[in-house]
Design an enzyme around this catalytic site. Structure first.
Site, mmCIF file in Angstrom:
data_model
loop_
_atom_site.group_PDB
_atom_site.id
_atom_site.type_symbol
_atom_site.label_atom_id
_atom_site.label_comp_id
_atom_site.label_asym_id
_atom_site.label_seq_id
_atom_site.Cartn_x
_atom_site.Cartn_y
_atom_site.Cartn_z
ATOM 1 N N ARG A 84 0.820 -1.189 0.000
ATOM 2 C CA ARG A 84 0.000 0.000 0.000
ATOM 3 C C ARG A 84 0.859 1.247 0.000
ATOM 4 N NH1 ARG A 84 -4.857 1.705 4.019
ATOM 5 N NH2 ARG A 84 -4.945 3.815 3.265
ATOM 6 N N ARG A 93 -4.215 5.527 -3.774
ATOM 7 C CA ARG A 93 -3.733 4.395 -3.005
ATOM 8 C C ARG A 93 -3.891 3.096 -3.791
ATOM 9 N NH1 ARG A 93 -7.261 5.686 0.931
ATOM 10 N NH2 ARG A 93 -6.186 7.658 0.855
ATOM 11 N N ASP A 96 -7.321 0.079 -0.457
ATOM 12 C CA ASP A 96 -7.951 0.595 0.748
ATOM 13 C C ASP A 96 -9.044 -0.386 1.126
ATOM 14 O OD1 ASP A 96 -8.201 2.559 2.637
ATOM 15 O OD2 ASP A 96 -9.404 3.889 1.402
ATOM 16 N N ASP A 98 -11.996 -0.908 3.964
ATOM 17 C CA ASP A 98 -12.710 -0.276 5.073
ATOM 18 C C ASP A 98 -13.708 -1.253 5.666
ATOM 19 O OD1 ASP A 98 -11.491 2.236 4.863
ATOM 20 O OD2 ASP A 98 -12.908 2.895 3.338
HETATM 21 N N1 ROI Z 1 -13.043 8.185 -4.051
HETATM 22 C C1 ROI Z 1 -13.589 7.119 -4.668
HETATM 23 N N2 ROI Z 1 -14.369 7.333 -5.730
HETATM 24 N N3 ROI Z 1 -13.384 5.855 -4.226
HETATM 25 C C2 ROI Z 1 -12.606 5.592 -3.152
HETATM 26 O O1 ROI Z 1 -12.438 4.415 -2.768
HETATM 27 C C3 ROI Z 1 -12.025 6.691 -2.467
HETATM 28 N N4 ROI Z 1 -11.245 6.515 -1.367
HETATM 29 C C4 ROI Z 1 -10.715 7.530 -0.721
HETATM 30 C C5 ROI Z 1 -10.919 8.958 -1.155
HETATM 31 C C6 ROI Z 1 -9.573 9.559 -1.462
HETATM 32 C C7 ROI Z 1 -11.603 9.708 -0.031
HETATM 33 N N5 ROI Z 1 -11.724 9.073 -2.339
HETATM 34 C C8 ROI Z 1 -12.270 7.993 -2.961
HETATM 35 O O2 ROI Z 1 -9.992 7.292 0.360
#
Ligand code: ROI
Length: 163
Positions: A84, A93, A96, A98
């Site tokens: 990452r 990134r 990610d 979550d």
């Molecule tokens: N924007 C989109 N479209 N998808 C994401 O997964 C995503 N992840 C983030 C930020 C940068 C806030 N914007 C994102 O962490």
């Protein structure tokens, strides 16, 4: 009984689709955890700074016997294995992950808030989540079908499955 958790995946660097597809397979390999469903994959405009590539996003559902924090540890380790890189806050990134929801748990912990605090506002999470669980009620936020994020759902593009 195992718990049911929903995990959001996102990537916008170095073959984002590949990162997302591999991460989904790897979720199934986590200890005490079984992948039970995945949404379609979506391309989405970046939320936050616009001077970065579009994201690939998806949501996965798992059954797990890990606690929320133990699952979070596993997700963070999986992110690290994807080398990452995160050059700046809200910047691009490689992967990610979550933890969005864990049963109907509400949690305010320094490392983990449940439901994920940004969930309701983000179409790239709400649209795939709704695909997996159209009748879902989010603790503290109400029905997934009625969240504010639907106002920007037009920015998402569902992708065809990979061969
Ligand atoms: N924007 C989109 N479209 N998808 C994401 O997964 C995503 N992840 C983030 C930020 C940068 C806030 N914007 C994102 O962490």
């Amino acid at each position: 009984m195992p718990s049911l958790a929903y995990i959001g995946l996102g990537s916008n660097l170095d073959d984002p689709r590949g990162h997302v597809e591999r991460a989904i397979a790897e979720l199934d390999g986590l200890p005490l955890t079984r992948l039970t469903a995945t949404s379609r994959r979506y391309a989405s405009r970046p939320v936050g700074p616009q001077d970065q590539p579009d994201f690939i996003n998806a949501v996965a559902r798992v059954e797990t016997r890990l606690s929320p924090l133990a699952l979070l540890d596993q997700l963070q380790a999986l992110e690290q294995r994807h080398a990452r890189v995160r050059r700046r806050h809200w910047g691009p990134r490689t992967l990610d992950l979550d933890l969005l929801l864990y049963d109907d748990r509400r949690l305010e912990h320094p490392r983990l808030r449940l439901p994920h605090p940004e969930l309701a506002a983000r179409a790239f999470v709400v649209v795939p989540l709704h695909e997996l669980a159209p009748r879902l009620e989010l603790p503290g936020f109400g029905p997934v079908a009625a969240l504010p994020a639907w106002q920007s759902a037009g920015d998402l593009r569902a992708l065809l499955p990979e061969r």
